[in-house]
Design a protein around this motif. Structure first.
Motif, PDB file in Angstrom:
ATOM      1  N   LYS A  77      47.582  47.402  41.752  1.00 17.76           N
ATOM      2  CA  LYS A  77      48.863  48.045  41.293  1.00 17.76           C
ATOM      3  C   LYS A  77      49.511  47.057  40.400  1.00 17.76           C
ATOM      4  CE  LYS A  77      50.041  51.309  44.768  1.00 17.76           C
ATOM      5  NZ  LYS A  77      48.681  51.220  45.530  1.00 17.76           N
ATOM      6  N   GLU A  78      49.585  45.894  40.448  1.00 15.63           N
ATOM      7  CA  GLU A  78      49.957  44.914  39.734  1.00 15.63           C
ATOM      8  C   GLU A  78      49.194  43.808  39.170  1.00 15.63           C
ATOM      9  OE1 GLU A  78      53.909  43.601  40.098  1.00 15.63           O
ATOM     10  OE2 GLU A  78      54.163  44.635  42.206  1.00 15.63           O
ATOM     11  N   LYS A  79      49.103  43.698  37.874  1.00 20.91           N
ATOM     12  CA  LYS A  79      47.955  42.478  37.390  1.00 20.91           C
ATOM     13  C   LYS A  79      48.084  41.396  37.841  1.00 20.91           C
ATOM     14  CE  LYS A  79      46.134  45.286  33.640  1.00 20.91           C
ATOM     15  NZ  LYS A  79      45.436  45.056  32.108  1.00 20.91           N
ATOM     16  N   LYS A  80      49.085  40.903  38.432  1.00 24.79           N
ATOM     17  CA  LYS A  80      49.642  39.604  38.953  1.00 24.79           C
ATOM     18  C   LYS A  80      48.891  39.296  40.428  1.00 24.79           C
ATOM     19  CE  LYS A  80      53.853  40.305  41.539  1.00 24.79           C
ATOM     20  NZ  LYS A  80      55.275  39.678  41.547  1.00 24.79           N
ATOM     21  N   ASN A  81      48.512  40.509  41.122  1.00 24.16           N
ATOM     22  CA  ASN A  81      47.856  40.407  42.488  1.00 24.16           C
ATOM     23  C   ASN A  81      46.533  40.572  42.311  1.00 24.16           C
ATOM     24  OD1 ASN A  81      50.250  40.445  43.570  1.00 24.16           O
ATOM     25  ND2 ASN A  81      50.753  42.911  43.542  1.00 24.16           N
ATOM     26  N   CYS A  82      45.701  39.903  41.259  1.00 27.00           N
ATOM     27  CA  CYS A  82      44.318  39.968  40.941  1.00 27.00           C
ATOM     28  C   CYS A  82      44.131  38.795  40.128  1.00 27.00           C
ATOM     29  CB  CYS A  82      43.760  41.287  40.518  1.00 27.00           C
ATOM     30  SG  CYS A  82      41.989  40.853  40.124  1.00 27.00           S
ATOM     31  N   CYS A  83      43.317  37.763  40.759  1.00 24.81           N
ATOM     32  CA  CYS A  83      42.828  36.402  40.155  1.00 24.81           C
ATOM     33  C   CYS A  83      41.476  36.517  39.417  1.00 24.81           C
ATOM     34  CB  CYS A  83      42.898  35.265  40.810  1.00 24.81           C
ATOM     35  SG  CYS A  83      41.913  35.448  42.259  1.00 24.81           S
ATOM     36  N   GLY A  84      40.821  37.791  39.560  1.00 27.42           N
ATOM     37  CA  GLY A  84      39.469  38.026  39.047  1.00 27.42           C
ATOM     38  C   GLY A  84      38.359  37.262  39.292  1.00 27.42           C
ATOM     39  N   CYS A  85      38.561  36.812  40.581  1.00 28.07           N
ATOM     40  CA  CYS A  85      37.513  35.844  41.291  1.00 28.07           C
ATOM     41  C   CYS A  85      36.169  36.760  41.139  1.00 28.07           C
ATOM     42  CB  CYS A  85      37.913  35.199  42.412  1.00 28.07           C
ATOM     43  SG  CYS A  85      37.864  36.553  43.832  1.00 28.07           S
ATOM     44  N   GLY A  86      35.990  37.965  41.419  1.00 28.31           N
ATOM     45  CA  GLY A  86      34.961  38.717  41.677  1.00 28.31           C
ATOM     46  C   GLY A  86      34.394  38.871  42.806  1.00 28.31           C
ATOM     47  N   GLY A  87      35.183  38.393  44.275  1.00 25.69           N
ATOM     48  CA  GLY A  87      34.827  38.439  45.526  1.00 25.69           C
ATOM     49  C   GLY A  87      34.613  39.745  46.048  1.00 25.69           C
ATOM     50  N   CYS A  88      35.506  40.885  45.490  1.00 24.74           N
ATOM     51  CA  CYS A  88      35.360  42.337  45.899  1.00 24.74           C
ATOM     52  C   CYS A  88      33.852  42.871  45.233  1.00 24.74           C
ATOM     53  CB  CYS A  88      36.486  42.946  45.540  1.00 24.74           C
ATOM     54  SG  CYS A  88      36.937  42.879  43.806  1.00 24.74           S
ATOM     55  N   MET A  89      33.453  42.479  44.020  1.00 22.60           N
ATOM     56  CA  MET A  89      32.589  43.076  43.532  1.00 22.60           C
ATOM     57  C   MET A  89      31.234  42.625  44.232  1.00 22.60           C
ATOM     58  SD  MET A  89      30.750  42.405  39.661  1.00 22.60           S
ATOM     59  CE  MET A  89      30.238  40.522  40.201  1.00 22.60           C
ATOM     60  N   ASN A  90      31.161  41.411  44.587  1.00 20.10           N
ATOM     61  CA  ASN A  90      29.816  40.601  45.134  1.00 20.10           C
ATOM     62  C   ASN A  90      29.788  41.201  46.679  1.00 20.10           C
ATOM     63  OD1 ASN A  90      28.633  38.045  43.803  1.00 20.10           O
ATOM     64  ND2 ASN A  90      30.350  38.365  42.977  1.00 20.10           N
ATOM     65  N   VAL A  91      30.865  41.636  47.518  1.00 22.51           N
ATOM     66  CA  VAL A  91      30.818  41.973  48.702  1.00 22.51           C
ATOM     67  C   VAL A  91      30.515  43.423  48.937  1.00 22.51           C
ATOM     68  CG1 VAL A  91      33.192  42.665  49.273  1.00 22.51           C
ATOM     69  CG2 VAL A  91      31.819  41.397  50.981  1.00 22.51           C
ATOM     70  N   CYS A  92      30.819  44.329  48.027  1.00 21.17           N
ATOM     71  CA  CYS A  92      30.835  45.743  47.989  1.00 21.17           C
ATOM     72  C   CYS A  92      29.175  46.258  48.602  1.00 21.17           C
ATOM     73  CB  CYS A  92      31.162  46.294  46.805  1.00 21.17           C
ATOM     74  SG  CYS A  92      31.295  48.316  46.982  1.00 21.17           S
TER      75      CYS A  92
END
Length: 399
Positions: free
Chosen positions: A5-20
């Motif tokens: 919801k707020e861009k400050k709450n995502c660092c763009g590490c890509g962990g979520c993409m890799n784990v899905c």
């Protein structure tokens, strides 16, 4: 599912993409050039893994534990010359490869875009040397690292603190064969701004550029420069932080990721095995080390890290210091950068102006800028740069 919801709450590490497990998350660039997760909601099964691995949602607290601290200089003068500071990471990485391991780090692709990748040969480690002041795309490297770990390979993974916490959250268990290295981070600038800078340099020098070095030691370690080399390896451009527009953009905090202005990973006690960063004022610790060729501060957080230091000791000049002294007054370790009030306006121009027009508007090479560059070079050549820099800091601090 994860919902930014707020861009400050995502660092763009890509962990979520890799784990899905359904591969329904992709990292997509926004209009500032930063990567954020884009979710195919029709394919999502609401397993919640993406939230469980998010390093910001699950950020580790700064809880004290035993640390050891060192000043490190590689004895290999070529490695030290090509490295941002003292060459400590290359020596650690060489050790990993000698043990049959694999090393992940940040490198350019053929268009000078910044990505994570892995190497298995020591003669490929040059790709990771020298700083890249741009947010790296980790792509599938978290998953690749996991496969190597499960196969029993020794793995070294380096990155920013948020990327390392992202990797550790993604893995969801500790591995004895994993070594992690985080680099003390000022902030990560936009890949889109970097693309604009590359475009400007290619317009100036053509497409035969062979390398761009953010922290070249052309004038020495303490006054490093942005250096561009042509296809023959000849330096065709050497400007410092006073003149080069990309470095000026970086240090003005005008083009950083939103999460960098409220970074959750600015702390001393980290999840990595090693934390590395510069030591410009090495004379405060040991005057004999002050040769203007570069020194790395190394903060060791684990027994694995301490064992590696013992094993590589013959390849480095090693000085043990107090962890409290090593980290004292290191602003980048503990404090987020302040947002530039003109950031929104700047990114508006990033999306509308041509590259040369953009940098000439925001970071023009005025007479004042040229005079500052000449003064820095003069002070460096006459051996008074460090003294002048310390005096300037004191004067600014009193204002």
């Amino acid at each position: 599912m994860i919902d930014i919801k707020e861009k400050k709450n995502c660092c763009g590490c890509g962990g979520c993409m890799n784990v899905c497990p359904k591969h329904c998350i992709n990292m997509k660039a926004d209009n500032e050039g930063f990567l954020y997760p884009e979710i195919n909601r029709d394919a999502c099964v609401n397993c919640g893994l993406c939230e469980k691995v998010c390093p910001i949602i699950n950020c580790k607290p700064d809880v004290p534990f035993k640390q050891t601290a060192y000043l490190v200089q590689s004895k290999d003068e070529v490695v030290r010359r090509e490295s941002t500071s003292g060459g400590a990471f290359t020596i650690i990485a060489e050790y990993i490869i000698e043990q049959g391991g694999v090393v992940f780090g940040v490198a350019y692709d053929d268009k000078f875009r910044v990505h994570h990748m892995y190497v298995e040969e020591k003669n490929e480690l040059w790709r990771f040397r020298n700083s890249k002041y741009v947010q790296s795309d980790t792509e599938a490297t978290f998953s690749q690292a996991e496969k190597f770990l499960k196969a029993g390979r020794l793995v070294c993974y380096s990155g920013t603190p948020c990327q390392i916490e992202g990797l550790k959250r993604f893995l969801r268990r500790e591995y004895d064969n994993l070594i992690t290295v985080d680099i003390v981070c000022h902030a990560v600038p936009s890949p889109l701004v970097w693309d604009k800078y590359i475009e400007m340099q290619q317009e100036r020098f053509g497409t035969d550029i062979s390398n761009i070095m953010f922290r070249d030691k052309h004038y020495g370690y303490k006054y490093s420069t942005m250096t561009v080399k042509d296809k023959d390896g000849k330096e065709v451009y050497t400007y410092g932080i006073d003149t080069d527009p990309m470095l000026r953009a970086f240090f003005s905090n005008i083009c950083d990721r939103s999460s960098c202005y409220d970074c959750q990973f600015k702390k001393r006690y980290r999840v990595s095995d090693f934390t590395l960063w510069d030591c410009y004022e090495v004379d405060k610790f040991d005057k004999s080390l002050d040769d203007d060729k570069g020194t790395t501060r190394v903060l060791v957080h684990s027994n694995k890290g301490r064992e590696i230091i013992r094993d590589i000791e013959s390849d480095i000049t090693l000085t043990e210091v107090s962890p409290d002294e090593l980290t004292a007054q290191v602003k980048e370790m503990f404090y987020s950068v302040s947002s530039n009030e003109k950031r929104q306006q700047f990114f508006g121009d990033v999306n509308t102006l041509a590259s040369k027009e953009l940098f000439e508007k925001w970071f023009p090479e005025t007479t004042k800028v040229r005079m500052e560059r000449a003064a820095r070079i003069f002070c460096n050549k006459t051996g008074i740069y460090s003294t002048a820099k310390k005096v300037a800091k004191k004067v600014i601090g009193k204002r």
